[in-house]
Design an enzyme around this catalytic site. Structure first.
Site, PDB file in Angstrom:
ATOM      1  N   GLN A 125     -61.699 -49.886  25.806  1.00 12.05           N
ATOM      2  CA  GLN A 125     -62.162 -49.475  27.130  1.00 12.05           C
ATOM      3  C   GLN A 125     -62.577 -48.010  27.162  1.00 12.05           C
ATOM      4  O   GLN A 125     -63.370 -47.609  28.014  1.00 12.05           O
ATOM      5  CB  GLN A 125     -61.085 -49.737  28.178  1.00 12.05           C
ATOM      6  CG  GLN A 125     -59.842 -48.889  28.085  1.00 12.05           C
ATOM      7  CD  GLN A 125     -59.000 -48.990  29.354  1.00 12.05           C
ATOM      8  OE1 GLN A 125     -59.209 -49.878  30.176  1.00 12.05           O
ATOM      9  NE2 GLN A 125     -58.070 -48.079  29.501  1.00 12.05           N
ATOM     10  N   TRP A 141     -66.974 -42.393  33.724  1.00 15.53           N
ATOM     11  CA  TRP A 141     -67.735 -43.538  34.236  1.00 15.53           C
ATOM     12  C   TRP A 141     -69.244 -43.240  34.156  1.00 15.53           C
ATOM     13  O   TRP A 141     -69.924 -43.077  35.158  1.00 15.53           O
ATOM     14  CB  TRP A 141     -67.315 -43.851  35.669  1.00 15.53           C
ATOM     15  CG  TRP A 141     -65.898 -44.340  35.768  1.00 15.53           C
ATOM     16  CD1 TRP A 141     -64.966 -44.391  34.770  1.00 15.53           C
ATOM     17  CD2 TRP A 141     -65.262 -44.868  36.929  1.00 15.53           C
ATOM     18  NE1 TRP A 141     -63.788 -44.908  35.240  1.00 15.53           N
ATOM     19  CE2 TRP A 141     -63.942 -45.210  36.554  1.00 15.53           C
ATOM     20  CE3 TRP A 141     -65.668 -45.075  38.242  1.00 15.53           C
ATOM     21  CZ2 TRP A 141     -63.033 -45.746  37.463  1.00 15.53           C
ATOM     22  CZ3 TRP A 141     -64.765 -45.613  39.140  1.00 15.53           C
ATOM     23  CH2 TRP A 141     -63.469 -45.948  38.757  1.00 15.53           C
ATOM     24  N   ASP A 249     -64.923 -54.221  35.621  1.00  8.97           N
ATOM     25  CA  ASP A 249     -63.811 -53.804  36.483  1.00  8.97           C
ATOM     26  C   ASP A 249     -64.276 -53.566  37.921  1.00  8.97           C
ATOM     27  O   ASP A 249     -65.469 -53.459  38.199  1.00  8.97           O
ATOM     28  CB  ASP A 249     -63.200 -52.527  35.913  1.00  8.97           C
ATOM     29  CG  ASP A 249     -61.755 -52.314  36.331  1.00  8.97           C
ATOM     30  OD1 ASP A 249     -61.228 -53.132  37.102  1.00  8.97           O
ATOM     31  OD2 ASP A 249     -61.163 -51.318  35.880  1.00  8.97           O
ATOM     32  N   GLU A 252     -64.033 -54.699  44.342  1.00  6.70           N
ATOM     33  CA  GLU A 252     -63.387 -55.167  45.570  1.00  6.70           C
ATOM     34  C   GLU A 252     -63.342 -54.122  46.675  1.00  6.70           C
ATOM     35  O   GLU A 252     -62.882 -54.422  47.778  1.00  6.70           O
ATOM     36  CB  GLU A 252     -61.950 -55.622  45.263  1.00  6.70           C
ATOM     37  CG  GLU A 252     -60.986 -54.503  44.897  1.00  6.70           C
ATOM     38  CD  GLU A 252     -61.065 -54.072  43.445  1.00  6.70           C
ATOM     39  OE1 GLU A 252     -60.450 -53.041  43.096  1.00  6.70           O
ATOM     40  OE2 GLU A 252     -61.738 -54.751  42.648  1.00  6.70           O
ATOM     41  N   ASP A 334     -54.177 -54.753  37.952  1.00  8.15           N
ATOM     42  CA  ASP A 334     -53.293 -53.716  37.419  1.00  8.15           C
ATOM     43  C   ASP A 334     -51.864 -53.857  37.927  1.00  8.15           C
ATOM     44  O   ASP A 334     -51.482 -53.235  38.925  1.00  8.15           O
ATOM     45  CB  ASP A 334     -53.831 -52.337  37.801  1.00  8.15           C
ATOM     46  CG  ASP A 334     -55.224 -52.082  37.255  1.00  8.15           C
ATOM     47  OD1 ASP A 334     -55.613 -52.761  36.292  1.00  8.15           O
ATOM     48  OD2 ASP A 334     -55.920 -51.203  37.786  1.00  8.15           O
ATOM     49  N   HIS A 403     -52.939 -54.435  26.685  1.00  7.39           N
ATOM     50  CA  HIS A 403     -53.435 -53.228  27.351  1.00  7.39           C
ATOM     51  C   HIS A 403     -52.420 -52.115  27.114  1.00  7.39           C
ATOM     52  O   HIS A 403     -51.211 -52.328  27.241  1.00  7.39           O
ATOM     53  CB  HIS A 403     -53.606 -53.475  28.848  1.00  7.39           C
ATOM     54  CG  HIS A 403     -54.523 -52.500  29.524  1.00  7.39           C
ATOM     55  ND1 HIS A 403     -54.447 -51.136  29.345  1.00  7.39           N
ATOM     56  CD2 HIS A 403     -55.565 -52.696  30.397  1.00  7.39           C
ATOM     57  CE1 HIS A 403     -55.383 -50.535  30.068  1.00  7.39           C
ATOM     58  NE2 HIS A 403     -56.079 -51.474  30.705  1.00  7.39           N
TER      59      HIS A 403
END
Length: 566
Positions: A125, A141, A249, A252, A334, A403
C-alpha cells in the site's frame, strides 16, 4: 472523547458502517429492499411490524418472495447485482500486506520462502511513499510510485512475478496537495483542480475534507470526464507499472453539503452521498473490464504484473445497494487491533456475516486489524496472541490478507519472530487446503449471490439459538463449520451444532464427531434443537468441523495431511 481526539477519527463504534444497504430479511421469510438513494431509516425494534422512514418525495422498493434465506438472497442479488468470479490467482495463497520499501519486501519474501508459505501476492500500500503523521505511517495520496522508497520497482515486480507472486497496490478517490513531497513527479491535485474534476464547496472551491490528520479533496465521479481521467491517468498507470490489483479505499464520506457536477440535474447531496460508493466501484470495475479487453495498454507496456490475460482485481470497503454489481471484492474496513465486539476482532466477524446477508458475498478483513493507538495513557497495540488468532480466522475467508496497521512498529507482525512466521505458514497452508472448495463457492457467489462465509441462519433459519448468534461461529459454504477463538487467553470454544438436518460434524484435528444423538449437552430451548460442546482450540488448532460423509470435508482433511499441517 479521548479516543476520538488521539485517534484522529480513525476508529469506529457500534453504529458506524461503510456499506449500508436498505434491505431486510426476517426469520418469517419476509424481505424488502428500497430502490433509489434517499436517506432512509429502518425501525426493526417492534415485534409485529417494520417501520421505514424515507426522506424523499416518493418511495420505490420491492417485496421479495422466497421459502428460505438463501432463496431471498438469490432473489435480492438478481435485482441488485452480483460480483464476477474472482481470478483464481488471488485465492490461491496468502496476500501479504507489507510496507517499508524494496529492501523490506525482499527480506520478508526470503523469510516466506524459507517457511514454504503459499503466497499469491504482495500488497504494497505504501508504493506511493510514506508520510509520518500523528496516527502513524500514512501515504502520499498522489498515486504514482515513489522511486526512492521503492527503488527498482520494476525489477521487484518482475522478480516476484517470475516466482508466481503478483504485486498489488493502493489508491482511493481523493487527492492531496503535494507541495511538501520533494520527489513528486506529478501533482494530481493541481491537475484535477484546473480541470474542474474535484468536489466543490459552497464557494466553488475544492472541498477540503479532514481525513485523519490531513485534509483531502475528493474526485467528482458524477462527472463522466473525471471518471475517464481517473481510469486513464491513475488506474492505467498502476496496471502498466505491474499492479495486478489494488485496494480501492474510502468512498463512503462524500460531504452532505457538497456541490457536484450532477447537482444541476437534481441530484441531491444525500442521494449523491449514497450513490458515490457505487460510482467509485464502477470506475474501478469499468477499468478492469477495459484492461481485460486490451484497452489502456501500450504496445511497450510490461504486463508482468498481471497473469497474462488481464485478470486484475480490486477490493473496496464502501458500498450501497448495488455495489456488488460493480465491485469484485469487499473488505470490512479498519478494525481496532483489539478483542472488542464493537470495533475489534469480533466486529470483523459481524461485518463478514452481515455483509454476506446484505448482498456482498465476497468479503474479507485485515488479518490482525488496522487501527493502533500507542500513547502513554492510551494503548491499543496488536499482541502476538491477537494476531495468531486473527490469522486463524482469516484463513477461512475468501481472501487471506494481512495488514501491518497504521503503526507497524507498535504491532506484532507475522514476520516478528519464528513463532509468528511458522503460524502464518500454517494458516496459509490451511487456507490452501480448501482452495478447491473456495473456487466452487466463488462461482456460486457470482451465480446466486450466496456468500462464502455464512451466518448459520442462512441454513438453519428456524433455530432460535442460531437467530441470536452474532460473531460466535459461521459456516464456510455448507460443508465447513468454524468456531474461532475471539477472546484473550482462551484455549477452548463453545461450539453449537444445529441438528435439524440430522447431520454429524467431524472435528478436523481429532476426528471426534458432534451432533445427532452421539453428542452430549442437548439444548432444548423453544425452537433450538441442537447440541453444544466445549471444544479444545489451542493456538494453531482452531475449532473447525466438516460434515461427516462430505466429499468436500474428506478432501479438505486429505489436503491438510498432504500439506503436513495435520
Amino acid at each position: 472523547m479521548v479516543v476520538f481526539i488521539f485517534s484522529c477519527r480513525s476508529g469506529g463504534n457500534w453504529s458506524t458502517t461503510y456499506a449500508p444497504s436498505p434491505f431486510y430479511m426476517t426469520s418469517k421469510m419476509r424481505a424488502l429492499y428500497l430502490e433509489g438513494y434517499d436517506y432512509s431509516i429502518f425501525d426493526l425494534t417492534k415485534p409485529d411490524r417494520v417501520q421505514i422512514q424515507v426522506h424523499g418525495s416518493s418511495v420505490q422498493g420491492r417485496i421479495l418472495h422466497g421459502g428460505s434465506p438463501t432463496e431471498l438472497i438469490t432473489s435480492y442479488t438478481e435485482s441488485t447485482g452480483r460480483p464476477p468470479a474472482l481470478p483464481r490467482w488471488i485465492t490461491s495463497g496468502a496476500v501479504v500486506g507489507m510496507q517499508g520499501g524494496t529492501d523490506a519486501v525482499r527480506r520478508v519474501w526470503k523469510q516466506l520462502q524459507d517457511h514454504d508459505v503459499p503466497v499469491s501476492a504482495f500488497w504494497l500500500q505504501d508504493w506511493v511513499g510514506q508520510r509520518k503523521t500523528s496516527i502513524g505511517s500514512q501515504l502520499w495520496w498522489n498515486w504514482e510510485v515513489d522511486d526512492d522508497h521503492y527503488a527498482g520497482w520494476n525489477d521487484l515486480v518482475r522478480d516476484l512475478r517470475r516466482r508466481g507472486v503478483r504485486t498489488m497496490t493502493y489508491c482511493n478517490p481523493c487527492l492531496v496537495p503535494m507541495d511538501k513531497k520533494a520527489n513528486a513527479r506529478r501533482h494530481l491535485f493541481e491537475e484535477t483542480k484546473k480541470l474542474g474534476f474535484l468536489v466543490r464547496d459552497a464557494a466553488g472551491e475544492p472541498y477540503m475534507m479532514p481525513n485523519t490528520s490531513f485534509d483531502v479533496a475528493m474526485l467528482d465521479f458524477t462527472n463522466p470526464a473525471a471518471r475517464a481521467w481517473f481510469k486513464g491517468e491513475v488506474l492505467a498507470v498502476m496496471a502498466r507499472g505491474g499492479a495486478a490489483g489494488w485496494m480501492a479505499d474510502f468512498g463512503e464520506g462524500l460531504p452532505l453539503d457538497a456541490r457536484l457536477h450532477s447537482s444541476g440535474s437534481g441530484d441531491g447531496p444525500v442521494a449523491a452521498h449514497n450513490r458515490y460508493p457505487e460510482l467509485w466501484a464502477r470506475v474501478n470495475r469499468e477499468f478492469t473490464d477495459e484492461w481485460r479487453s486490451g484497452e489502456h495498454r501500450r504496445a511497450d507496456a510490461d504486463d508482468d504484473g498481471d497473469d497474462g490475460d488481464g485478470e486484475l482485481v480490486f477490493f473496496v470497503r464502501a458500498g450501497f445497494r448495488e455495489s456488488s454489481r460493480w465491485a469484485m471484492l469487499f473488505w470490512e474496513g479498519d478494525q481496532m487491533v483489539s478483542w472488542q465486539a464493537n470495533d475489534g476482532i469480533k466486529s470483523s466477524v459481524v461485518g463478514l456475516l452481515t455483509g454476506g446477508m446484505s448482498g456482498f458475498p465476497l468479503n474479507h478483513g485485515d488479518a490482525g486489524g488496522y487501527c493502533t493507538v500507542d500513547l502513554p495513557l492510551l494503548r491499543y497495540r496488536r499482541s502476538e496472541e491477537l494476531l495468531l488468532r486473527w490469522m486463524e480466522l482469516s484463513a477461512f475467508t475468501v481472501v487471506f490478507r494481512t495488514h501491518e496497521g497504521n503503526k507497524p512498529g507498535s504491532n506484532c507482525q507475522f514476520y516478528s519472530n519464528d513463532r509468528t512466521l511458522a503460524h502464518f505458514a500454517r494458516c496459509a497452508k490451511i487456507y490452501k487446503a480448501w482452495e478447491f472448495y473456495r473456487i466452487q463457492l466463488v462461482e456460486e457467489a457470482a451465480e446466486k449471490g450466496l456468500p462464502v462465509a455464512r451466518h448459520l441462519f442462512l441454513h438453519y433459519p428456524e433455530d432460535q439459538r442460531v437467530q441470536k448468534m452474532t460473531y460466535q461461529q459461521f459456516l464456510v459454504g455448507t460443508e465447513m463449520l468454524v468456531v474461532p477463538v475471539l477472546d484473550k487467553g482462551k484455549n477452548t470454544v463453545t461450539a453449537y451444532f444445529p441438528v435439524s438436518d440430522g447431520g454429524l460434524w467431524k472435528h478436523i484435528w481429532t476426528g471426534d464427531e458432534f451432533g445427532g444423538r452421539r453428542s452430549r449437552g442437548i439444548v432444548g430451548e423453544g425452537m433450538s434443537h441442537g447440541f453444544e460442546a466445549e471444544v479444545e482450540a489451542r493456538i494453531g488448532f482452531p475449532a473447525v468441523f466438516v460434515r461427516v460423509g462430505s466429499t468436500i470435508g474428506e478432501r479438505f482433511v486429505r489436503n491438510l495431511r498432504d500439506l503436513k499441517v495435520l
